[in-house]
Design an enzyme around this catalytic site. Structure first.
Site, PDB file in Angstrom:
ATOM      1  N   GLY A 104       0.827  -1.195   0.000  1.00 49.70           N
ATOM      2  CA  GLY A 104       0.000   0.000   0.000  1.00 49.70           C
ATOM      3  C   GLY A 104       0.865   1.250   0.000  1.00 49.70           C
ATOM      4  O   GLY A 104       2.029   1.222   0.424  1.00 49.70           O
ATOM      5  N   CYS A 105       0.311   2.349  -0.454  1.00 49.20           N
ATOM      6  CA  CYS A 105       1.117   3.572  -0.596  1.00 49.20           C
ATOM      7  C   CYS A 105       1.595   4.101   0.759  1.00 49.20           C
ATOM      8  O   CYS A 105       2.798   4.253   0.986  1.00 49.20           O
ATOM      9  CB  CYS A 105       0.342   4.635  -1.384  1.00 49.20           C
ATOM     10  SG  CYS A 105      -1.270   5.077  -0.733  1.00 49.20           S
TER      11      CYS A 105
END
Length: 303
Positions: free
Chosen positions: A113-114
């Site tokens: 995930g970012c």
């Protein structure tokens, strides 16, 4: 030549992946005609013809399609569905030789995930070195561009009907109940025992994350030395010693990550900056593809 299929290529992550692969001579992109791109049987056929498939889908759709794809196809899942799932590699090779080997040799890879990427990159080396205790009560603030919010959010920010001074012009906190979907991987891949207090903030610019983790009573030089050693051979993560403020949008369009340490031995700010669609999504996915097919790790990426 490797056959590659992007399931969900019309979304922001899929489009950036396609852009990074478009001019490569070692990759053949398999594309479904628009009229059948939602047809499950046609999609499964494409997955089974591919050497590598990207899933740019909602979590439940990703879980469903995985059950129908042959085990020989390498799947790189950009959703949250498999980031801590048993049997899945975590797509951040900088975290250690075991992570890199799992990506190179495995058939199922969960793309990070970012926000999680920025937090893990800062915290894991320090936990591993004992500079941060496993039970430390950490917190982090992550300022992000709106493209990380998906199509519905992007449409709101880019609507022609927006007016000057509307509510979207000011940065806004979100995920206030402390149940953000990135938290499980932020624990699992740092060695922490507890999730941090997490404050993501969305702002009125397209791309770029600036994630900050505050620390108390840790030597700045020890932290810098630890991070430099940990990422000494990393192609995509750079430790910089820059005292100046730098905007999150500095990383717009790039697939690398920049780490810096600010303050003094009493109070420190650990900061990671990167494009939420680059090292925070599509760039990381293409990096995993490169490792999976034996290509140069940086092939096709913008650093």
């Amino acid at each position: 030549m490797h056959n590659v299929f992007i399931d969900g290529r019309s979304g922001t992550t899929g489009l950036r992946i396609e852009q990074r692969l478009a001019n490569r001579r070692d990759v053949n992109l398999l594309v479904l005609p628009a009229e059948i791109r939602r047809d499950q049987a046609a999609r499964v056929d494409m997955h089974n013809r591919a050497d590598v498939s990207f899933l740019c889908l909602p979590d439940e759709a990703a879980k469903e399609i995985v059950q129908l794809v042959r085990p020989e196809t390498v799947i790189i899942d950009a959703s949250t569905a498999h980031r801590i799932a048993p049997g899945w590699a975590y797509g951040m090779p900088e975290l250690g030789a075991d992570y890199r080997a799992a990506i190179q040799n495995g058939k199922r890879i969960g793309n990070p995930g970012c926000h999680a990427s920025g937090f893990i990159a800062l915290v894991r080396p320090l936990v591993q070195a004992g500079l941060i205790a496993q039970d430390a009560p950490l917190s982090c603030v992550s300022l992000t561009g709106y493209t990380g919010g998906g199509k519905e959010i992007i449409d709101k920010y880019e609507a022609e009907t927006r007016t000057r001074g509307d509510v979207l012009c000011a940065p806004m906190q979100y995920a206030l109940p402390q149940e953000h979907k990135h938290l499980p991987e932020m624990v699992a891949h740092t060695g922490l025992r507890h999730a941090p207090v997490f404050c993501p903030v969305i702002a009125d610019y397209p791309c770029g994350i600036e994630l900050t983790v505050p620390l108390h009573g840790v030597s700045r030089s020890a932290v810098l030395d630890c991070l430099r050693e940990f990422y000494a051979n990393a192609a995509m993560i750079n430790v910089v010693d820059d005292p100046d403020a730098r905007p999150a949008s500095l990383m717009d369009g790039r697939d690398s990550m920049e780490i810096s340490v600010h303050g003094h031995d009493e109070r420190l700010l650990l900061i990671s900056r990167f494009d939420n669609l680059g090292k925070g999504a599509s760039g990381a996915a293409v990096q995993c593809l490169n490792l999976a097919i034996g290509a140069d790790e940086q092939e096709g990426l913008v650093l």
